[in-house]
Design an enzyme around this catalytic site. Structure first.
Site, mmCIF file in Angstrom:
data_model
loop_
_atom_site.group_PDB
_atom_site.id
_atom_site.type_symbol
_atom_site.label_atom_id
_atom_site.label_comp_id
_atom_site.label_asym_id
_atom_site.label_seq_id
_atom_site.Cartn_x
_atom_site.Cartn_y
_atom_site.Cartn_z
ATOM 1 N N LYS A 187 -19.198 -19.245 17.860
ATOM 2 C CA LYS A 187 -18.882 -18.281 18.894
ATOM 3 C C LYS A 187 -19.659 -18.419 20.257
ATOM 4 O O LYS A 187 -19.177 -18.525 21.271
ATOM 5 C CB LYS A 187 -19.462 -17.110 18.211
ATOM 6 C CG LYS A 187 -19.369 -15.640 19.333
ATOM 7 C CD LYS A 187 -19.974 -14.379 18.764
ATOM 8 C CE LYS A 187 -20.120 -13.564 19.606
ATOM 9 N NZ LYS A 187 -21.494 -13.974 20.756
ATOM 10 N N ASP A 205 -16.171 -12.183 18.310
ATOM 11 C CA ASP A 205 -17.054 -11.373 18.175
ATOM 12 C C ASP A 205 -16.920 -10.317 17.228
ATOM 13 O O ASP A 205 -15.814 -10.120 16.744
ATOM 14 C CB ASP A 205 -17.614 -11.183 19.567
ATOM 15 C CG ASP A 205 -16.753 -9.875 20.226
ATOM 16 O OD1 ASP A 205 -15.860 -9.799 19.928
ATOM 17 O OD2 ASP A 205 -17.233 -9.384 21.094
#
Length: 319
Positions: A187, A205
């Site tokens: 991420k 997210d």
């Protein structure tokens, strides 16, 4: 990017009324959403929200074909691109090093709190070499407002040391190198690649996870599988902007607990319409940041955001 922990929201059940509606649509009945109250859509490229007539796009009913899913997903992204043409990373940064540190610090806190904290950090430790050689207790004191400050201090000092010793003090521009840095996962790596190096990536997210399941783009709950499933629906060149559009929509309109359905510009395309407030005036009060007439998360946002009516956030301790 706030909420870096992998929060998962279970897929929500549709109401019986919606199932009935969906069944009618599946049989070919060409009914519109005219019976509903008019939706409210944020005015494009501005901070205001004004009433707009309901769109007549048919929501998915029953089993949706792969082709139909791709078309609907891409239409949602196009609609969001018009609503958030100024979407950008909501962490303040001036170079790749600042971005990777800020992204690591954003775990389990808001981007706003990170943006209010990093000016002091980068003023004192502007380079990886400086931060790697810092006194941990001094770094901890600076990072205290972000929460979990001891673990975050170890991460940012650790990644700074690796950057200084293995990469000549420069942030690498390859995924396989970035994920070797302490505290950096896929991420964070995609945030850095997409926004510091212009290399496409999907940032999964908590907002992204929640919305793509609400929209039935995927039923996956594992971030890596979500990334793969959603990535397959879009050209690779769209991935970074898509991430911004979805995350901005999740922060401003499609909230976890109280989605502002009545103020949602893509409501007719959403299988989860009705889970939140559908009354336009009540929904309008749920809007956040510039859509609600409030400051954003960056102290130094891009000019395009300011031109669109957005307001910068205040520094730490102000007001």
């Amino acid at each position: 990017m706030s909420g870096a922990t992998e929060e998962t929201d279970a897929p929500v059940k549709r109401t019986a009324a919606k199932k009935t509606t969906g069944a009618k649509k599946a049989t070919g009945a060409k009914k519109t959403t005219a019976a509903r109250k008019p939706l409210v859509a944020p005015e494009k490229a501005t901070a205001s929200v004004k009433a707009a007539p309901a769109k007549t796009v048919v929501k998915p009913a029953g089993e949706e074909s792969r082709t139909a899913l791709v078309r609907r997903a891409r239409r949602i992204n196009r609609e969001l691109a018009e609503v958030f043409p100024y979407a950008h990373p909501e962490l303040d940064f001036e170079n790749p090093f600042q971005l990777v540190v800020a992204t690591v610090l954003s775990a389990q806190t808001t981007d706003l709190r990170v943006n209010q904290t990093t000016p002091a950090l980068f003023a004192k430790y502007p380079t990886p070499e400086d931060l790697a050689a810092a006194d941990p207790e001094e770094v901890e004191e600076i990072l205290r407002p972000t929460g979990f400050f001891r673990a975050k201090t170890r991460s940012v000092m650790g990644l700074s040391k690796v950057l200084a010793e293995d990469f000549g003090g420069e942030v690498p521009g390859r995924l396989e190198d970035l994920v070797k840095l302490p505290g950096v996962g896929r991420k964070t790596a995609f945030v850095v690649l997409g926004n510091a190096f212009g290399r496409p990536g999907i940032t999964v997210d908590t907002h992204f996870q929640r919305l793509v399941r609400r929209w039935r783009w995927t039923e996956e709950t594992d971030p890596d599988k979500i990334e793969a499933a959603v990535g397959a629906l879009f050209p690779k060149s769209d991935w970074t902007d898509l991430s911004h559009h979805v995350i901005w929509h999740g922060r401003r309109i499609c909230h976890a607990r109280k989605p502002a359905c009545g103020a949602c510009p893509i409501a007719p395309l959403c299988p989860a319409y009705g889970e939140g407030e559908t009354d336009p005036e009540k929904a309008k009060k749920l809007l956040k940041y510039e859509k609600g007439g409030l400051p954003g998360q960056r102290l130094k946002p891009p000019q395009a955001y300011l031109d669109a009516g957005g307001r910068p956030a205040p520094p730490l301790g102000a007001g």
